[in-house]
Design a protein around this motif. Structure first.
Motif, mmCIF file in Angstrom:
data_model
loop_
_atom_site.group_PDB
_atom_site.id
_atom_site.type_symbol
_atom_site.label_atom_id
_atom_site.label_comp_id
_atom_site.label_asym_id
_atom_site.label_seq_id
_atom_site.Cartn_x
_atom_site.Cartn_y
_atom_site.Cartn_z
ATOM 1 N N ARG A 1 1.080 -1.427 -0.086
ATOM 2 C CA ARG A 1 -0.117 0.003 0.202
ATOM 3 C C ARG A 1 0.739 1.332 -0.082
ATOM 4 N N GLY A 2 1.949 0.941 -0.540
ATOM 5 C CA GLY A 2 3.003 2.276 -0.461
ATOM 6 C C GLY A 2 4.357 2.173 0.645
ATOM 7 N N HIS A 3 4.015 2.413 1.776
ATOM 8 C CA HIS A 3 5.112 2.380 2.741
ATOM 9 C C HIS A 3 5.521 0.968 3.022
ATOM 10 N N ASN A 4 4.607 0.056 2.693
ATOM 11 C CA ASN A 4 4.857 -1.535 3.014
ATOM 12 C C ASN A 4 5.278 -2.092 1.980
ATOM 13 N N ASP A 5 5.590 -1.608 0.901
ATOM 14 C CA ASP A 5 5.923 -2.365 -0.474
ATOM 15 C C ASP A 5 7.330 -2.986 -0.332
ATOM 16 N N PHE A 6 8.120 -2.634 0.592
ATOM 17 C CA PHE A 6 9.459 -3.350 0.797
ATOM 18 C C PHE A 6 9.256 -4.496 1.387
ATOM 19 N N LYS A 7 8.207 -4.707 2.048
ATOM 20 C CA LYS A 7 7.937 -6.311 2.827
ATOM 21 C C LYS A 7 7.879 -7.377 1.752
ATOM 22 N N ILE A 8 7.625 -7.149 0.434
ATOM 23 C CA ILE A 8 7.375 -8.066 -0.409
ATOM 24 C C ILE A 8 8.757 -8.670 -0.769
ATOM 25 N N GLU A 9 9.882 -8.000 -0.887
ATOM 26 C CA GLU A 9 11.039 -8.336 -1.107
ATOM 27 C C GLU A 9 11.702 -8.973 0.132
ATOM 28 N N LEU A 10 11.517 -8.339 1.374
ATOM 29 C CA LEU A 10 12.086 -8.670 2.564
ATOM 30 C C LEU A 10 11.630 -10.008 2.779
ATOM 31 N N MET A 11 10.462 -10.437 2.652
ATOM 32 C CA MET A 11 9.762 -11.660 3.188
ATOM 33 C C MET A 11 10.416 -12.671 2.329
ATOM 34 N N GLN A 12 10.687 -12.375 1.166
ATOM 35 C CA GLN A 12 11.427 -13.693 0.535
ATOM 36 C C GLN A 12 12.855 -13.789 0.840
ATOM 37 N N ARG A 13 13.534 -12.789 1.063
ATOM 38 C CA ARG A 13 14.895 -12.746 1.591
ATOM 39 C C ARG A 13 14.873 -13.463 3.064
ATOM 40 N N ALA A 14 13.845 -13.263 3.836
ATOM 41 C CA ALA A 14 13.583 -13.766 5.328
ATOM 42 C C ALA A 14 13.678 -15.283 5.080
ATOM 43 N N ILE A 15 12.863 -15.829 4.056
ATOM 44 C CA ILE A 15 12.560 -17.175 3.738
ATOM 45 C C ILE A 15 13.832 -17.949 3.721
ATOM 46 N N VAL A 16 14.708 -17.408 2.595
ATOM 47 C CA VAL A 16 15.988 -17.992 2.196
ATOM 48 C C VAL A 16 16.783 -18.114 3.323
ATOM 49 N N ARG A 17 16.878 -17.228 3.959
ATOM 50 C CA ARG A 17 17.944 -17.135 5.396
ATOM 51 C C ARG A 17 17.668 -17.987 6.279
ATOM 52 N N ALA A 18 15.993 -18.230 6.485
ATOM 53 C CA ALA A 18 15.733 -19.071 7.634
ATOM 54 C C ALA A 18 15.866 -20.602 7.108
ATOM 55 N N VAL A 19 15.787 -20.767 6.018
ATOM 56 C CA VAL A 19 15.926 -22.180 5.391
ATOM 57 C C VAL A 19 17.407 -22.606 5.289
ATOM 58 N N GLU A 20 18.236 -21.580 5.176
ATOM 59 C CA GLU A 20 19.628 -21.867 5.162
ATOM 60 C C GLU A 20 19.991 -22.192 6.622
ATOM 61 N N ILE A 21 19.523 -21.387 7.520
ATOM 62 C CA ILE A 21 19.981 -21.705 8.937
ATOM 63 C C ILE A 21 19.428 -22.950 9.456
ATOM 64 N N ALA A 22 18.086 -23.057 9.026
ATOM 65 C CA ALA A 22 17.542 -24.585 9.621
ATOM 66 C C ALA A 22 18.000 -25.627 9.137
ATOM 67 N N GLY A 23 18.518 -25.510 7.816
ATOM 68 C CA GLY A 23 19.170 -26.635 6.939
ATOM 69 C C GLY A 23 20.622 -26.915 7.527
ATOM 70 N N ALA A 24 21.297 -25.904 7.993
ATOM 71 C CA ALA A 24 22.336 -26.116 8.677
ATOM 72 C C ALA A 24 22.319 -26.763 9.747
ATOM 73 N N ARG A 25 21.093 -26.852 10.662
ATOM 74 C CA ARG A 25 21.203 -27.478 11.869
ATOM 75 C C ARG A 25 21.268 -28.942 11.887
ATOM 76 N N ALA A 26 21.701 -29.597 12.965
ATOM 77 C CA ALA A 26 22.131 -31.094 12.792
ATOM 78 C C ALA A 26 20.948 -31.801 13.104
#
Ligand SMILES: Cc1cc2nc3c(=O)[nH]c(=O)nc-3n(C[C@H](O)[C@H](O)[C@H](O)COP(=O)(O)OP(=O)(O)OC[C@H]3O[C@@H](n4cnc5c(N)ncnc54)[C@H](O)[C@@H]3O)c2cc1C
Ligand code: SF4
Length: 332
Positions: free
Chosen positions: A307-332
């Protein structure tokens, strides 16, 4: 603060009887547990019940882990659940979501049931100086749609409300397929957490499927090998004592370097805790290489509307998923 009567029922049936009466007689009444959200809203005149029904001492506060999975009594505090050694070991995403929530003082007081029912942090909802808020005053409009909306949702919104659900815990629990146990005067029922919160549609004041007078008694999480390899990633404006701008909860079942199955949910971006099944399906069968993760995460943006001010969240949420999967995947 609107004057109210505080009821201290002697047991849960007595509390449920008060709750049921409240619905029948149209006398506004609300339950209160830890009070960390309720008291703020009372102080600001956002909530004006005539009667508060205290749940203190009436609900189970145990944390139980068995072959079927995890059971959290509704009165268990955020602090006790976060610090439980077997939750840290077997359900790290829950402990991490809680430790990244609020402050130690709030976590010592706040309960599991209250956490799932906390109200939005939309500033227009929390300040009665703004007339237009369909959630607080149904039919009055939504000040956020054309106003300041940096903190608001991009998924599951309607023209009537774009408020983000604020609970970190709920995002972790939705990723793990949790359910909510509910009691009313006539009996018990179980609701999958993914179906517990409602989309705003044209009635944003109705936030969950709870009926008047119903009480949350417990949260259950099914046993799964994925829970152990899980992670909660929270992006926020400051390092502590702050709600999520964007968050991602991820649980993985791995076969060597290959993802057999994934569960992914998002916070800060949805009007309810937001599971992304298309991302999960795209991750399954793949590895942890960044380009593949990025392609899978892009599917989270399906249907997203800024809606304007929150447009950045659409890109940021994708980056958050990538990082969270990398961290979970590295767990034993
Ligand atoms: C300064 C501050 C910072 C915070 N930061 C975060 C954060 O970063 N992340 C986050 O997730 N949360 C955050 N929170 C919110 C916090 O997690 C909630 O306030 C808390 O979990 C609510 O629990 P409570 O027991 O105090 O609920 P209460 O305030 O007592 O109640 C909240 C609501 O739940 C209802 N209720 C409570 N228990 C039951 C039950 N068993 N059955 C039916 N209805 C019930 C009440 O009627 C009320 O509507 C923050 C809160 C504060 C004050
Ligand atoms: S986003 Fe929802 S809570 Fe916020 S002003 Fe609009 S109707 Fe109210």
């Amino acid at each position: 603060m609107h004057p109210f009567t505080l009821e201290r029922p002697r047991d849960l049936p007595a509390a449920l009887a008060f709750g049921a009466q409240a619905g029948r007689n149209d006398a506004p009444a609300e339950y209160i547990a830890g009070g960390t959200d309720m008291v703020q809203l009372l102080q600001e005149y956002v909530r004006r019940p005539d009667r508060l029904i205290s749940l203190a001492g009436l609900l189970d506060n145990r944390v139980e882990i068995g072959p079927q999975g995890l059971r959290l009594g509704a009165a268990a505090t955020m602090a006790d659940v976060a610090a439980h050694p077997r939750i840290i070991e077997q359900f790290p995403v829950i402990s991490e979501a809680l430790l990244n929530s609020a402050s130690p003082q709030v976590r010592n007081q706040a309960t599991m049931g209250g956490n799932l029912l906390q109200r939005t942090r939309c500033p227009y909802f929390r300040d009665v100086g703004y007339a237009a808020c369909n959630k607080r005053a149904p039919g009055s409009g939504c000040a956020a749609v054309g106003g300041e909306n940096r903190w608001h949702a991009v998924l599951g919104t309607s023209e009537h409300c774009i408020a983000a659900n604020p609970s970190d815990l709920a995002v972790a629990l939705v990723a793990l397929g949790a359910s909510v146990e509910v009691r009313r005067a006539g009996g018990d029922r179980t609701v999958p957490l993914a179906e517990f919160h409602r989309l705003p549609g044209d009635a944003p004041h109705l936030e969950t499927v709870l009926e008047p007078g119903e009480v949350i008694t417990a949260i259950t999480v099914p046993a799964s090998p994925m829970a152990r390899r899980s992670h909660y990633l929270k992006v926020r404006d400051r390092a502590s004592f702050e709600f999520a701008v964007v968050s991602a909860a991820v649980a993985l079942d791995m076969d060597g370097g290959t993802i057999r199955q994934a569960r992914v949910a998002l916070g800060g971006v949805g009007t309810k805790p937001w599971r992304v099944p298309r991302v999960e399906a795209a991750l399954a069968g793949g590895g942890l290489d960044p380009a593949a993760l990025r392609r899978a995460a892009a599917l989270a943006a399906d249907g997203a509307q800024g809606r304007g001010h929150n447009d950045f969240k659409i890109e940021l949420m994708q980056r958050a998923i990538v990082r969270a999967v990398e961290i979970a995947g590295a767990r034993a």
